[in-house]
Design an enzyme around this catalytic site. Structure first.
Site, mmCIF file in Angstrom:
data_model
loop_
_atom_site.group_PDB
_atom_site.id
_atom_site.type_symbol
_atom_site.label_atom_id
_atom_site.label_comp_id
_atom_site.label_asym_id
_atom_site.label_seq_id
_atom_site.Cartn_x
_atom_site.Cartn_y
_atom_site.Cartn_z
ATOM 1 C CB SER A 161 -3.301 44.261 -25.709
ATOM 2 O OG SER A 161 -2.914 45.414 -26.452
ATOM 3 C CE1 TYR A 164 1.673 43.772 -23.868
ATOM 4 C CE2 TYR A 164 0.532 44.688 -25.769
ATOM 5 C CZ TYR A 164 0.592 44.433 -24.412
ATOM 6 O OH TYR A 164 -0.447 44.837 -23.589
#
Length: 246
Positions: free
Chosen positions: A141, A155
């Site tokens: 990501s 995350y």
């Protein structure tokens, strides 16, 4: 188009979004593709149907990334059926938010189990069955590199850890001609983060190119990394986020 004729691929979390686009793209390039899914059996079946419509072999395997035995068994099932695995795409993952002062050990464990431990397990298992020219591509990501909002510390941590794992695997597997790379998507139009969602305009405001990515954009990059022309590319990060992290 990458030439993947005769290759055997496994895409984790391949029933929807980026994973489904990657599975279809690899099949279009000639690979037989197995996907894993946790709950969306109907969506997984449709992806398999699309794979087979392209002339490749398709298979859906139920495997929750939080279950370490299921992750290992999914890789073993592909090897048992096909004799090997040439391409592993670690795509399955979760996105959850929470302020650091409010997060629990259970939150930490869940994020690490799904987004990090499962990638390690699948990659370790697949590497045993890979030969010269094997490919491991992990979906990270752009939040692993830059964290523009509060509430995403866990995350971001889980995706940043994948960078170190990928670079380490590249060193471990390079002598065998196996590559390991990581792709960092930004805002991508999927069920998880739709282009028409509540925070979409906020995300567009960070982009150099004010356009949500498409799953197919990521799939094209993954297919190139899985193909023969990327044989010397390993231990590398590729950010595809419309310039959000520029």
């Amino acid at each position: 188009m990458a030439d993947l004729q005769g290759k055997v691929a496994l895409v984790t979390g391949g029933s929807r979004g980026i994973g489904a686009a990657v599975a279809r793209r690899l099949a279009a390039a000639g690979a037989d593709v197995a996907i894993t899914y946790a709950r969306a059996e109907g969506k997984a079946a449709r992806v398999v149907s699309d794979i087979e419509a392209s002339g490749a072999k398709g298979r859906a395997i139920r495997a929750d990334n939080r279950d370490p035995d299921a992750v290992s068994a999914a890789v073993d099932a592909v090897v048992a059926a096909q004799g090997r695995v040439d391409i592993l795409v670690n795509n399955a993952g979760i996105f959850e938010t929470g302020e650091i002062a409010e997060l629990t050990v259970e939150d930490f464990d869940r994020m690490v189990d799904v987004n990090l431990r499962a990638v390690f397990l699948a990659s370790s298992r697949a590497a045993r069955a890979m030969g010269q020219g094997g490919r491991i591509v992990t979906i990270g990501s752009n939040l692993a590199i830059r964290v523009p909002w509060p509430g995403i510390s866990l995350y971001a941590m889980s995706k940043a850890a994948l960078v170190g794992l990928t670079k380490g695997m590249a060193r471990d597997l390079g002598p065998r001609g196996i590559t390991a790379n990581i792709v960092h998507p930004g805002s991508t139009d999927t069920d998880m983060n739709p282009a028409g969602g509540e925070s979409a305009d906020l995300q567009r405001g960070l982009m150099a190119i004010s356009r949500y990515g498409k799953p197919e954009d990521v799939a094209d990059l993954v297919a190139w990394l899985a193909g023969p022309t990327a044989a010397s590319v390993t231990g590398a990060e590729f950010t595809i986020d419309g310039g959000t992290n520029a």
